[in-house]
Scaffold this active site. Structure first.
Site, mmCIF file in Angstrom:
data_model
loop_
_atom_site.group_PDB
_atom_site.id
_atom_site.type_symbol
_atom_site.label_atom_id
_atom_site.label_comp_id
_atom_site.label_asym_id
_atom_site.label_seq_id
_atom_site.Cartn_x
_atom_site.Cartn_y
_atom_site.Cartn_z
ATOM 1 C CG HIS A 62 -1.925 1.072 1.266
ATOM 2 N ND1 HIS A 62 -3.213 0.916 0.812
ATOM 3 C CD2 HIS A 62 -1.834 2.366 1.676
ATOM 4 C CE1 HIS A 62 -3.884 2.046 0.967
ATOM 5 N NE2 HIS A 62 -3.059 2.951 1.490
ATOM 6 C CG HIS A 64 -1.679 6.803 -1.286
ATOM 7 N ND1 HIS A 64 -2.984 6.822 -1.722
ATOM 8 C CD2 HIS A 64 -1.703 6.148 -0.089
ATOM 9 C CE1 HIS A 64 -3.766 6.217 -0.819
ATOM 10 N NE2 HIS A 64 -2.999 5.794 0.176
ATOM 11 C CG HIS A 207 -7.843 4.029 2.497
ATOM 12 N ND1 HIS A 207 -7.899 4.669 1.304
ATOM 13 C CD2 HIS A 207 -6.527 3.936 2.799
ATOM 14 C CE1 HIS A 207 -6.674 4.963 0.885
ATOM 15 N NE2 HIS A 207 -5.818 4.512 1.772
ATOM 16 C CD GLU A 210 -6.398 6.615 7.547
ATOM 17 O OE1 GLU A 210 -7.238 6.735 6.625
ATOM 18 O OE2 GLU A 210 -5.217 7.008 7.457
ATOM 19 C CG ASP A 309 -0.818 5.300 3.878
ATOM 20 O OD1 ASP A 309 -1.217 5.381 2.702
ATOM 21 O OD2 ASP A 309 -1.543 5.546 4.847
HETATM 22 FE FE FE2 Z 1 -3.583 4.966 2.045
#
Ligand code: FE2
Ligand code: BEZ
Length: 405
Positions: A62, A64, A207, A210, A309
């Site tokens: 995971h 971005h 997601h 969170e 992330d």
């Molecule tokens: Fe994320």
């Protein structure tokens, strides 16, 4: 054919001595160096240094890439302040994030031994970079949009991005689908996107749970998300509930990211349905989301990966920085057991989750391999996972499909 002879080899989630590995694009044989030399007399031999360890290539499920331009801009400490800062700075951060910036992110992962990663793509801006990078990429085209007035346009943009990623399969891209979150995706398009993943057997991620604010909004329509939705979307009710959202994934195993705020009951349901979790410990800490109770995941046998992330909620994409973060955050879990689990959670476990043919040193698997040198001799085989996590900043050599990178 190449034969690599390390001091230690990570096979079946354990460390072994006297195991050399013969490989071409795939792993051909695992045996003593003498036997392999006899079997493949013409092979090139790579002898590892004195305290070298051969691992399968690491998998970061995971990341971005499109937010790689962030360094000191975004607000950390509290999820809603962070989200506000993302909205305020999004245009500039996206504009500054060109192919060069994203390729550097890929290279930072590569230097830490990551040979496969899951890219959550919000805009498709990272597709070219993911096609160029030597790593294998599970390209998660993300769907977003809770407001009915915009969902059709956003959905058609999502379909276009998905189609573009399907054209890149020959460049090491596996098309996949990501659902942004329960609060930001309208159930109508959620169902459509999930049906595509089911019909086309595409990997699926979302997601989920969170932050405390997300939980409060989904449960009661109150809390910090209320003013957020009133301000940006002119709405004041959530589009779904937690249980309705989770049930939408009943017939398709899904990689849920975060789950820090999940209850025991929700985790039991996730376990029962065969889902998995992406655990991003540094991101959770920086955004004030809390600490995932990994002991519960272990108890329930929920497979989880450890992932970085993006740089929008982290200071590096180095997978060993992440493991060191996890080691410190989960202070009550046995140190050596946790170290061994963390290595498993960036190798064989994420390989199964993402359905890729790597993550293990085993005959016929892809020859995605990483050689690491420890600075000195470990005390015992049982210490190697911990000492690798403590001492590795960069790996020594990386092979993808047998080719040295
Ligand atoms: Fe994320
Ligand atoms: C939405 O599209 O509804 C949304 C996007 C980002 C954050 C929250 C909601």
């Amino acid at each position: 054919m190449t034969i690599i002879e390390p001091t230690y080899t990570y096979i079946d989630n354990k460390f072994h001595t006297n195991r050399a590995v013969a490989f071409s694009t795939t792993i051909e044989a695992i045996d003593s160096i003498e036997n392999l030399k006899t079997k493949y007399p013409d092979a090139d031999i790579i002898k590892g240094e004195e305290n070298s360890i051969l691992y399968p290539g690491f998998i970061n499920t995971h990341v971005h890439l499109e937010f790689s331009a962030n360094k000191t801009t975004l607000q950390y400490g509290d999820f809603m302040s962070w989200l506000d800062s993302v909205i305020a700075n999004r245009d500039r951060l996206i504009q500054e994030c060109d192919n060069k910036v994203m390729l550097k992110s890929c290279n930072d992962m590569l230097e830490s031994g990551v040979t496969t990663f899951g890219a959550i793509s919000s805009f498709g801006k990272d597709l070219e970079t993911c096609a160029k990078t030597p790593q294998k990429v599970i390209f998660f085209n993300e769907i977003i949009g809770s407001n009915m007035a915009y969902v059709d346009a956003l959905y058609s943009d999502f379909l276009n991005r998905l189609d573009e990623s399907k054209k890149m399969i020959d460049s090491g891209i596996t098309p996949a689908i990501a659902i942004h979150s329960p609060y930001s995706v309208h159930p109508v398009v959620l169902k459509r996107a999930i049906n595509i993943a089911k019909d086309e057997k595409l990997p699926l991620s979302a997601h989920l749970l969170e932050s405390p604010a997300e939980r409060e909004w989904l449960e009661s329509g109150e809390g910090e998300f209320l003013s957020f939705f009133q301000k940006y979307f002119n709405t004041s009710t959530p589009v779904t509930t937690i249980s309705e959202f989770i049930k939408s994934f009943d017939d398709i195993d899904t990689h849920f990211t975060h789950m820090v705020q999940a209850t025991n009951k929700e985790l039991e349901y996730i376990a029962q349905k065969g889902h998995s979790i992406a655990h991003c410990p540094r991101s959770n800490r920086l955004l004030g989301c809390g600490r995932l109770e990994i002991n519960k995941l272990i108890e329930l046998d929920i497979p989880f990966s450890v992932a970085t992330d993006g740089l929008s909620s982290n200071s590096s994409l180095n997978i060993f920085d992440e493991l060191r973060g996890a080691l410190m955050l989960h202070y009550s879990t046995s140190l050596k057991e946790l170290s061994n689990l963390l290595i498993k959670n960036i190798t064989s476990t994420p390989a199964k989750i993402l359905r890729v043919d790597s993550g293990e040193i085993k005959e016929s698997k892809s020859a995605d391999l990483v050689l690491i040198n420890l600075p000195d001799r470990p005390n015992s085989l049982d210490d190697i996972a911990l000492q690798t996590i403590l001492h590795t900043k960069k790996v020594d050599r990386v092979f993808i499909d047998g080719k040295e990178i």
